[in-house]
Design an enzyme around this catalytic site. Sequence first.
Site, short mmCIF file in Angstrom:
data_model
loop_
_atom_site.label_atom_id
_atom_site.label_comp_id
_atom_site.label_asym_id
_atom_site.label_seq_id
_atom_site.Cartn_x
_atom_site.Cartn_y
_atom_site.Cartn_z
N GLY A 13 2.23 2.55 -5.25
CA GLY A 13 1.35 2.55 -4.07
C GLY A 13 2.05 1.90 -2.90
N ARG A 16 1.50 2.77 1.73
CA ARG A 16 0.44 2.35 2.67
C ARG A 16 0.07 0.91 2.39
NH1 ARG A 16 -4.56 4.47 2.00
NH2 ARG A 16 -4.31 5.76 0.17
N VAL A 65 0.07 7.15 -11.34
CA VAL A 65 0.35 6.07 -12.31
C VAL A 65 -0.62 6.07 -13.49
CG1 VAL A 65 1.46 4.46 -10.68
CG2 VAL A 65 -1.02 4.34 -11.03
N ASN A 91 1.15 -2.33 -7.73
CA ASN A 91 0.26 -2.50 -6.58
C ASN A 91 -0.76 -1.36 -6.45
OD1 ASN A 91 -0.37 -3.35 -3.62
ND2 ASN A 91 0.36 -1.25 -3.44
N TYR A 156 -14.27 -2.52 -10.53
CA TYR A 156 -13.08 -3.07 -9.88
C TYR A 156 -12.76 -4.48 -10.38
CZ TYR A 156 -10.02 -4.34 -5.91
OH TYR A 156 -8.97 -4.74 -5.12
N LYS A 160 -9.41 -5.99 -12.23
CA LYS A 160 -8.59 -7.03 -11.58
C LYS A 160 -8.49 -8.27 -12.49
CE LYS A 160 -7.33 -4.49 -8.45
NZ LYS A 160 -5.92 -4.21 -8.21
N ILE A 189 -7.57 -8.16 2.93
CA ILE A 189 -6.33 -7.85 3.64
C ILE A 189 -6.57 -6.61 4.50
CG2 ILE A 189 -3.85 -7.38 3.39
CD1 ILE A 189 -4.69 -10.09 2.11
P1 NAP Z 1 -4.46 1.28 0.09
O1 NAP Z 1 -4.16 0.96 1.50
O2 NAP Z 1 -5.65 2.11 -0.25
O3 NAP Z 1 -3.13 1.95 -0.56
C1 NAP Z 1 -3.17 2.34 -1.89
C2 NAP Z 1 -1.80 2.86 -2.31
O4 NAP Z 1 -1.87 3.17 -3.72
C3 NAP Z 1 -1.40 4.16 -1.63
O5 NAP Z 1 0.01 4.21 -1.49
C4 NAP Z 1 -1.86 5.22 -2.64
O6 NAP Z 1 -1.16 6.47 -2.55
C5 NAP Z 1 -1.51 4.52 -3.94
N1 NAP Z 1 -2.23 5.05 -5.07
C6 NAP Z 1 -3.58 5.16 -5.23
N2 NAP Z 1 -3.85 5.74 -6.41
C7 NAP Z 1 -2.66 5.98 -7.01
C8 NAP Z 1 -2.27 6.58 -8.24
N3 NAP Z 1 -3.18 7.05 -9.10
N4 NAP Z 1 -0.95 6.69 -8.52
C9 NAP Z 1 -0.02 6.22 -7.66
N5 NAP Z 1 -0.33 5.65 -6.49
C10 NAP Z 1 -1.63 5.55 -6.16
O7 NAP Z 1 -4.64 -0.04 -0.79
P2 NAP Z 1 -4.35 -1.59 -0.43
O8 NAP Z 1 -5.53 -2.12 0.29
O9 NAP Z 1 -3.02 -1.73 0.16
O10 NAP Z 1 -4.39 -2.22 -1.90
C11 NAP Z 1 -3.23 -2.35 -2.69
C12 NAP Z 1 -3.55 -3.19 -3.92
O11 NAP Z 1 -4.04 -4.46 -3.49
C13 NAP Z 1 -4.65 -2.59 -4.81
O12 NAP Z 1 -4.33 -2.80 -6.16
C14 NAP Z 1 -5.88 -3.38 -4.42
O13 NAP Z 1 -6.82 -3.44 -5.48
C15 NAP Z 1 -5.29 -4.73 -4.11
N6 NAP Z 1 -6.12 -5.54 -3.21
C16 NAP Z 1 -6.37 -5.12 -1.94
C17 NAP Z 1 -7.17 -5.92 -1.10
C18 NAP Z 1 -7.47 -5.56 0.34
O14 NAP Z 1 -8.26 -6.29 0.97
N7 NAP Z 1 -6.90 -4.52 0.91
C19 NAP Z 1 -7.69 -7.12 -1.60
C20 NAP Z 1 -7.42 -7.51 -2.90
C21 NAP Z 1 -6.61 -6.70 -3.70
P3 NAP Z 1 -1.73 7.66 -1.56
O15 NAP Z 1 -1.35 7.20 -0.17
O16 NAP Z 1 -1.00 8.87 -1.99
O17 NAP Z 1 -3.20 7.71 -1.75
#
Ligand code: NAP
Length: 248
Positions: A13, A16, A65, A91, A156, A160, A189
């Site tokens: 991931g 983005r 994944v 990630n 979720y 986690k 984030i």
């Molecule tokens: P995001 O902006 O939605 O980006 C998700 C990324 O994961 C994208 O590159 C997406 O690819 C990829 N992805 C999704 N499903 C996938 C799959 N089945 N196989 C391979 N790649 C996949 O997410 P984010 O906010 O950066 O979050 C990243 C991580 O941090 C996650 O695990 C999330 O739970 C954790 N997190 C985020 C926050 C927050 O506030 N943002 C807080 C706590 C934890 P595509 O672009 O092709 O869809």
Amino acid sequence: MTRFHDWKIIVTGGTRGIGRGIVEAFLKEGAFVVATYTKNDQEANLMKEQLAEFGNKLLLEKFDVSKSEEVKQFYQRLETRWDRLDVLVNNAGIKHDQVTALMTDDEWKQVMNINLDGTFFMSRTAIPLMMKNRFGRIIHISSVSGKSGLPGQTNYSATKAGQIAMAQVMAKEVGKKGITVNAVCPGFIETEMISYMNDEQKRATLAQIPVRRLGLPSDVANVVTFLSTRESAYITGTSIDVSGGLGA
Ligand code: NAP
């Protein structure tokens, strides 16, 4: 010399949001990085364009994944290019919020499959690759939701919390091989994942965050790179919050 000169690193991931921030941090310190994604070619191509200065140090790989066979084929392709693997950052993750009583099978299963199965499939093959060099760093991007649940996140939060448990188990399994395994738990984030928030929700959220701002992907990347260094060899099986104090 930078800390990660010519290291070989996978960030799932990585095209983005938080993943992209982590990829950029490693590239800036000289690593070769594979950034994986699953469907959004537009964002992936934009990233490749914007990070053109890193040339062939950035590789993009498109697969899911959560699919064991696709993960297997990815590692087979990788092993024809790379002779070792230093860091895996699990990630890739999604959320489908819904209160428990109304959650569908699909909402439950999709989140399990990507967040938990994905972390397992990616780590399972990374471990023997790292063992060959008696060095490795595996970092699961979990969440503060894995420590204290939010309503609507029964799926979720379970995944986690599961990633934190997986870090504890894996750390015990591979510690003597020079491999550390940890979880990083972001709070809120600024990425697509929290774009659902309206101004009022943002204000209410900020009021609960002691440092009074949302986090940036670079805040998470700082901790991931720190845990990846050789000097972090004595930190394993633990989880570190990057939440501005939320949940402290
Ligand atoms: P995001 O902006 O939605 O980006 C998700 C990324 O994961 C994208 O590159 C997406 O690819 C990829 N992805 C999704 N499903 C996938 C799959 N089945 N196989 C391979 N790649 C996949 O997410 P984010 O906010 O950066 O979050 C990243 C991580 O941090 C996650 O695990 C999330 O739970 C954790 N997190 C985020 C926050 C927050 O506030 N943002 C807080 C706590 C934890 P595509 O672009 O092709 O869809």
